[in-house]
Scaffold this motif. Structure first.
Motif, PDB file in Angstrom:
ATOM      1  N   VAL A 190       0.844  -1.191   0.000  1.00 20.87           N
ATOM      2  CA  VAL A 190       0.000   0.000   0.000  1.00 20.87           C
ATOM      3  C   VAL A 190       0.883   1.245   0.000  1.00 20.87           C
ATOM      4  CG1 VAL A 190      -1.754   1.312   1.272  1.00 20.87           C
ATOM      5  CG2 VAL A 190      -1.786  -1.183   1.342  1.00 20.87           C
TER       6      VAL A 190
ATOM      7  N   ASN B 195      -1.424  -6.215  -7.553  1.00 16.64           N
ATOM      8  CA  ASN B 195      -2.628  -6.007  -6.743  1.00 16.64           C
ATOM      9  C   ASN B 195      -2.408  -5.086  -5.548  1.00 16.64           C
ATOM     10  OD1 ASN B 195      -4.447  -7.520  -8.335  1.00 16.64           O
ATOM     11  ND2 ASN B 195      -3.568  -9.394  -7.494  1.00 16.64           N
TER      12      ASN B 195
ATOM     13  N   ARG C  59      -2.131  -1.400  -3.722  1.00 14.19           N
ATOM     14  CA  ARG C  59      -3.033  -0.273  -3.920  1.00 14.19           C
ATOM     15  C   ARG C  59      -2.437   1.030  -3.403  1.00 14.19           C
ATOM     16  NH1 ARG C  59      -4.480  -3.218   0.291  1.00 14.19           N
ATOM     17  NH2 ARG C  59      -5.257  -2.251   2.171  1.00 14.19           N
TER      18      ARG C  59
ATOM     19  N   ASN D 136      -7.131   0.514 -12.644  1.00 12.12           N
ATOM     20  CA  ASN D 136      -8.284   0.435 -11.748  1.00 12.12           C
ATOM     21  C   ASN D 136      -8.277   1.633 -10.807  1.00 12.12           C
ATOM     22  OD1 ASN D 136      -8.991  -2.133 -12.818  1.00 12.12           O
ATOM     23  ND2 ASN D 136      -7.399  -3.048 -11.562  1.00 12.12           N
TER      24      ASN D 136
ATOM     25  N   LYS E 156      -8.558   5.815  -4.896  1.00 15.13           N
ATOM     26  CA  LYS E 156      -7.965   4.478  -4.730  1.00 15.13           C
ATOM     27  C   LYS E 156      -7.618   3.971  -6.118  1.00 15.13           C
ATOM     28  CE  LYS E 156      -9.083  -0.233  -3.311  1.00 15.13           C
ATOM     29  NZ  LYS E 156     -10.139  -1.113  -2.789  1.00 15.13           N
TER      30      LYS E 156
ATOM     31  N   VAL F 159      -5.528   0.528  -7.986  1.00 17.27           N
ATOM     32  CA  VAL F 159      -4.932  -0.782  -7.784  1.00 17.27           C
ATOM     33  C   VAL F 159      -4.028  -1.113  -8.957  1.00 17.27           C
ATOM     34  CG1 VAL F 159      -5.413  -3.232  -7.420  1.00 17.27           C
ATOM     35  CG2 VAL F 159      -6.960  -1.517  -6.466  1.00 17.27           C
ATOM     36  N   LYS F 160      -2.867  -1.664  -8.651  1.00  8.87           N
ATOM     37  CA  LYS F 160      -1.913  -2.056  -9.689  1.00  8.87           C
ATOM     38  C   LYS F 160      -2.366  -3.342 -10.358  1.00  8.87           C
ATOM     39  CE  LYS F 160       2.937  -3.052 -10.544  1.00  8.87           C
ATOM     40  NZ  LYS F 160       4.276  -3.087  -9.979  1.00  8.87           N
TER      41      LYS F 160
END
Length: 122
Positions: free
Chosen positions: A21, A48, A50, A96, A119, A121-122
């Motif tokens: 994160v 995944n 963030r 995302n 937010k 997300v990778k």
């Protein structure tokens, strides 16, 4: 948790794919090259991972030549429009992207400033 000092645009001192994160509160708005900052964040995030950020956007951008240092430090003159801010996140590699919260902040010099929580997300 560990704190490290680095340059958000070109040298976050963390290995590739190492962070779960990344959080930020009105830091990216102070950078000159926001796309480079988002690329650095993307680089250090694991798959995944963030990014949760709070930052200010404006209804009208101004050029660097018109920027006032006091207004820049207040996150006003460095602000992008919401569309350009989200586009900078995309150019940084994120796909995302979600605006979690959008709150009017102030009106200054004929511009509406809004606080966003985003937010991605990778």
């Amino acid at each position: 948790m560990e704190f490290k000092k680095g340059d958000i645009e070109s040298g976050i001192p963390i290995e590739n794919n190492a962070a779960d994160v990344v959080i930020s509160n009105c830091v990216i708005n102070l950078t000159i090259d926001k796309v480079a900052a988002f690329k650095e964040i993307y680089r250090i995030l694991r798959s995944n991972g963030r990014m949760i950020i709070s930052d200010l956007v404006t209804s009208k951008e101004i050029g660097l030549e018109s920027a006032n240092s006091e207004e820049w430090c207040s996150c006003i003159d460095g602000a992008l429009t919401k569309e350009n801010y989200i586009d900078s996140i995309r150019k940084g590699g994120f796909k995302n992207i979600e605006i979690v919260q959008e709150t009017p902040y102030i009106e200054a010099h004929g511009r509406k400033i809004t606080s966003l929580v985003i937010k991605a997300v990778k």
